[in-house]
Design an enzyme around this catalytic site. Structure first.
Site, PDB file in Angstrom:
ATOM      1  NE  ARG B  99      -0.916   4.334  -1.448  1.00  0.00           N
ATOM      2  CZ  ARG B  99      -1.759   5.623  -1.676  1.00  0.00           C
ATOM      3  NH1 ARG B  99      -2.004   5.817  -3.041  1.00  0.00           N
ATOM      4  NH2 ARG B  99      -2.055   6.216  -0.558  1.00  0.00           N
ATOM      5  CD  GLU B 166     -10.492   3.090  -0.797  1.00  0.00           C
ATOM      6  OE1 GLU B 166      -9.235   3.206  -0.584  1.00  0.00           O
ATOM      7  OE2 GLU B 166     -11.582   3.527  -0.981  1.00  0.00           O
TER       8      GLU B 166
END
Lengths: 155, 496
Positions: B99, B166
């Site tokens: 991430r 997402e």
């Protein structure tokens, strides 16, 4: 653009943040909200703030009345490593107040607090509601000290 | 942006990784045209197609969160979930290193201790292994993560044939990162959205889900939806054709149903025709009941809210939510339980439409106050950045210093989430007055800090109180600080 000579005196500044390994944001934001409501200029460094960042904020805001550090995850002792050096080197000159949930486990006593004092903490709060009173007391203390100095200089 | 352009990446090929397929050559990520051709050749429905199909049938699509580090473990997890619960869409939850663009750390951990990863390190595994996962299962896959800059992850995911992604420039920044300027995250997500536009030109529509759940702690519906509207407008302008607006279950039936039913109205109002918009409900993301029965009640209740609100999709929780990452069996049980709310036998369950209508009017008016002044501006990204700096946009309990968090939420006596403080939000005086009146009975006019903290902690622990689950007794010697601990932020998109 806070100060010009004919405006009101500077707002009282407080530096606020959560200890380095701690990401609890809720109490932090509530304290900031509450202090701002009382008229404080809150420099909120937010969650996961290392000692170094508190020191930098103190250098940027030499008028700050206190550094207020919250810790809820029980790691305050590790997280405050370096605080004593930051104070000795003169980068943090204002009082350091710590509050929250200050050690792992349910037994919290004097030893834990003594270690914090030794690490450079000036005041430990068990209840955030005591914070405004403590800040007022610290200001009065400082004003008294300043008056004494002025008195000495004049005599 | 290609992987080879990433400066921290040269160590990549030096590490042999676990698993059956060799790691892919990062320089050889397929082009969007090649990825689109692969996706078309698969003959498998895209996430957008599944959502359309479910909505047409009046079914709420069911989707778990799931992600583990090792490739073989991830394959086993997906295969088991599909075999035992047949969710409409499956998930790859991505680990924290990936991430934050720490691909080398992700790879090192993968090779040394894959169980330490809190998700699947997609970039380290590479797109060839991604294709293996995708071809293993019938359901389309979505990537769930929390990256302020997801450009490389997006390219690897699409090359893997993954058709749902997402995130957003606001919603994947403020709850997750302390010091990433909004200009950076909004810019990076514009690139992702433009890439979706490019893929659409090649015939593949990527479902772009927005993370309206934000910090997951007492998020007022109008804040969640206003931020999703802004991200949706940016996405649509960049070429995105399918947008899922995710809203977190707050816990008050009429307010949650109203928020979900507001999503098609907002789409009609603020988005161009030709963009498909789906409402998505995240089952309660806050402090979960500890006891299994109570947790399962809350899961089923969430699924009923999704049904009543007309959601296209539901992201599920498990009865182990209060304890950490669920095991596979709990994940299967959570999916199967949520799916029971799709039963045709439950048509008799209705909601007070007047109350829902009243909540909807309030939500839509508040969203209008927040977004309309910004949508008039020529440069929407600049307008958003300025609004956050000045507090005209804000989120509660931000992890990021780029939101002021001057707004404070509270539950009113019925459990609905209101604004105790609206900070600098440009609400009309009528909206501010209504919120003040609704909360007056809770705290009185000017609550002290300790009362506020106790009250807010109670609001956060709402469902534990509903189920009368007592907090574990903490002996409190006189010198002990009172724990004011509340929910942890940032939230974990995957229960990590």
């Amino acid at each position: 653009m806070r100060i010009t000579s004919h405006q009101e005196p500077t707002a009282r500044t407080v530096i606020l943040g959560v200890a380095a390994s701690d990401s609890h944001a809720v109490a932090n934001h509530l304290i900031a909200y509450s202090l701002r409501g009382l008229g404080f200029d809150v420099v909120n460094l937010g969650t996961c703030t290392p000692v170094e960042e508190f020191a930098e904020a103190c250098v940027r805001h030499p008028d700050a009345e206190a550094v207020v550090i919250g810790s809820l995850n029980g790691h305050i002792h590790e997280d405050l490593r370096g605080l004593d050096r930051a104070k000795q080197s003169g980068r943090i000159t204002c009082p350091v107040i710590v509050g929250g949930n200050l050690s792992v486990g349910s037994h919290k006593g004097g030893t834990s607090h003594d270690r914090l004092y030794a690490a450079g903490v000036d005041h430990i709060l068990s209840d955030p509601a005591e914070l405004p009173g403590l800040l007022d007391a610290l200001r009065a203390e400082r004003a008294g000290a300043a008056a004494n100095r002025t008195g000495l200089a004049a005599s | 942006m290609s992987l080879s352009a990433f400066p921290g990446f040269p160590g990549f090929p030096a590490f042999p990784a676990h698993g059956s397929a060799p790691p892919s050559d990062p320089a050889a990520t397929p082009t969007p045209a090649e990825s689109a051709a692969y996706i078309t050749s698969l003959g498998k429905p895209t996430a957008a197609e599944v959502l359309d199909r479910c909505r047409a049938r009046g079914r709420v699509a069911i989707q778990p969160r799931c992600g583990v580090g090792g490739h073989e473990e991830m394959k086993a997890l997906l295969a088991t979930l599909e075999a035992e619960a047949a969710p409409d869409i499956l998930t790859l939850t991505i680990d924290s290193h990936t991430r934050l663009l720490r691909f080398e750390e992700a790879l090192r951990t993968l090779n040394l201790r894959p169980a330490d990863l809190n998700g699947y390190p997609m970039v380290a595994h590479g797109w060839r292994r991604g294709r293996e996962l995708n071809e293993l299962i019938e359901a389309p896959l979505e990537i769930r993560h929390g990256s302020p800059d997801a450009r490389i992850l997006f390219d690897v995911s699409v090359a893997s044939g993954i058709t749902s992604f997402e995130g957003g420039g606001i919603s994947y920044n403020l709850p997750y990162s302390k010091a990433v300027p909004l200009a950076e995250s909004l810019g990076a997500w514009q690139d992702v959205d433009r890439r979706c536009g490019e893929l659409a030109e090649h015939g593949v529509v990527i479902d772009r889900e927005l993370f309206g759940t934000l910090t997951a702690v007492l998020v007022p519906p109008s804040i969640s939806l206003a931020i999703s509207v802004l991200e949706a407008v940016l996405a649509a302008r960049a070429g995105v054709r399918c947008i899922s607006v995710a809203y977190p279950q707050g816990g008050h039936l009429a307010q949650d149903v109203a928020a979900l039913r507001s999503i098609p109205v907002l789409a009609e109002r603020y988005l161009p025709a030709g963009v498909t918009v789906h409402a998505v409900l995240h089952e309660f993301m806050g402090v979960f009941p500890r006891q299994r029965d109570n947790a399962e009640d809350l899961i089923f209740y969430g699924a009923l809210v999704a049904r009543l609100g007309g959601a296209s999709k539901l992201i599920t929780k498990t009865h182990q939510e209060a304890y950490g990452i669920p095991d596979t069996a709990a994940n299967v049980e959570g999916l199967r339980l949520a799916d029971r709310a799709n039963s045709p036998l439950l048509d008799f369950i209705t909601v007070d439409d007047d109350q829902v209508q009243r909540e909807m009017t309030w939500i839509l008016d508040e969203v209008a106050d927040l977004v309309e002044p910004l949508l008039e501006r020529a440069d929407l990204i600049e307008a958003i950045i300025e609004a956050f700096a000045e507090g005209r946009l804000d989120i509660p309990f931000s992890a990021s210093r780029y939101a002021r968090s001057d707004l404070i939420p509270r539950r009113d006596p019925s459990g609905a989430i209101r604004y105790l403080s609206t900070g600098e939000l440009p609400f009309s005086s009528a909206h501010v007055r209504r919120n003040t009146e609704l909360l007056h009975a809770v705290d009185g006019p000017d609550p002290a800090l300790d009362a506020l903290m106790r009250g807010l902690t109670g609001d956060i622990n709402h469902f534990r109180h509903v189920f009368q689950e007592e907090e574990p007794a903490t002996p409190a010697p006189r010198s002990a600080p009172r724990p004011v601990s509340a929910a942890r932020t940032p939230p974990t998109e995957e229960p990590i």
